[in-house]
Scaffold this active site. Sequence first.
Site, PDB file in Angstrom:
ATOM      1  N   TRP A 319     -16.375  -6.002 -44.664  1.00 56.10           N
ATOM      2  CA  TRP A 319     -15.182  -6.690 -45.164  1.00 56.10           C
ATOM      3  C   TRP A 319     -15.011  -8.036 -44.468  1.00 56.10           C
ATOM      4  CZ3 TRP A 319     -10.760  -8.575 -42.889  1.00 56.10           C
ATOM      5  CH2 TRP A 319      -9.693  -8.914 -43.745  1.00 56.10           C
ATOM      6  N   HIS A 320     -15.370  -8.095 -43.193  1.00 62.19           N
ATOM      7  CA  HIS A 320     -15.170  -9.323 -42.435  1.00 62.19           C
ATOM      8  C   HIS A 320     -16.158 -10.420 -42.800  1.00 62.19           C
ATOM      9  CE1 HIS A 320     -12.590  -6.826 -39.856  1.00 62.19           C
ATOM     10  NE2 HIS A 320     -12.059  -7.960 -39.463  1.00 62.19           N
ATOM     11  N   GLY A 321     -17.280 -10.079 -43.370  1.00 53.90           N
ATOM     12  CA  GLY A 321     -18.214 -11.121 -43.752  1.00 53.90           C
ATOM     13  C   GLY A 321     -19.548 -10.582 -44.216  1.00 53.90           C
TER      14      GLY A 321
END
Length: 473
Positions: A319-321
Amino acid sequence: MVFSDPAFLFAFLPISLALILLLSGKAHSLSILALSLVFYYWTSGALTVLLAASIFGNWLLGRQLQDMPEGRWRDWSLRAGVCANLAVLAYFKYAWFIAGNIDALLGWDASGLFATIILPIGISFFTFQGISYLIDIRRGDVEAEPSLIRFGAYLSFFPQLIAGPIVRYRDVRDDFRAPQISLDNLAGGASRFVHGLLKKVLIADTAGRFADACFNAPAEISFAAAWLGALAFTIQIYFDFSGYSDMAIGIGRMCGIRIRENFCRPYSSATLTEFWRRWHISLSGWFRDYLYIPLGGNRAGTIRTYRNLAIVFLLTGAWHGAAWTFILWGLFHGAFLIIERLAVGARAGDVHAIWLRFVYLLPVVIISWVLFRADSVADAGHVLLAMVSLTDPAAWHLPEALHALATPLNLIALTLGGLVFVMPKDVSGGVWAAQTGRTGVEAWRLSYLLVAVSVVTVLVLATDFSPFLYFQF
């Protein structure tokens, strides 16, 4: 546009507040929606169409879910809505990454098809909000919003639109229908905003310059520079993201919308389980309620509990990258959470031994931030290796760039940031700054806010603003 941009501070924000506070009823939501779309267009241009499509699509499907009778068609409609949201997110955020890895494995050139994709700012946040809205309707936790304007104002609410927190409709529905406008909320919200902005421009940006100086040449980094850079980034990411959350909560309160807390002294935790109850609370709560528990949580046996934790934190990292560094960061946290359950059981989040903060939690978190900060897995490997290379002849060498940064103001800011490691769990500067009506501490609070406003004004006008770290998510 970012909150520390003079154009936002001295033009967009005061004009927006004046319009929002002067209007009531449906006009309140309409003004928020219009201003939020202007804000997003200023930041993302033509990609505003994507946000508008998300608003209309999720609102329309929500109405349909509300009207459908119980049965498999209602379930399939929900699945279609969730998949549509995830498909848009996957295309814009992960298509190039997935194609690049396929190219590396098979020798293809598929990534070229996605090389021109521009990541819409905040897409991870408003996509997750849309998904939670649909699921909550299906579960019966909330009724579908009949007004497209009011729903659009919720999904696009500019204070938290591009870097969170992830706000659930059920938590703010009543406030969008009857905004809590008052002088207390205006004063408390303004104080919370100033406090968050000070955290960003004084501490986060200063720590970020130290971190950048240390991480710029990872292959040549020394033991001392690796630890200094990791510590500086640990300070930077907390004050940057929690500062943004403070500002979002503050603006929301000024607009009559109550946004829940997103941080609660995470570096004061004793275990990683407790850390995730205090760090990015809106994200960890989202994954708990919409993924971990539906997978069975900790009710399906020990092995499945560990499997569920691994899945959740694999996806938390993703989700963060779209990078292996973020995925490894998520798996790193998932592995330690599993270890804690093996060692302590379900009580891992209730351990209160303060010494664990310093000998266990902080070292684990600081090392994990290296994965998060590094541009590649190879760069992370160089830094992590340097962190254990104490016997290297150049172990205490520091980059030349640090000498120019070692000004009294920068060192004071970095020291103030370092205090977060020793603060007690029940102390929150943001909550304290936003309190109103407590005469015993009003003088202290007023003095602090006057100093904060002065420092923020000088720093905003005298230095280049930098984007918030979570804008890329």
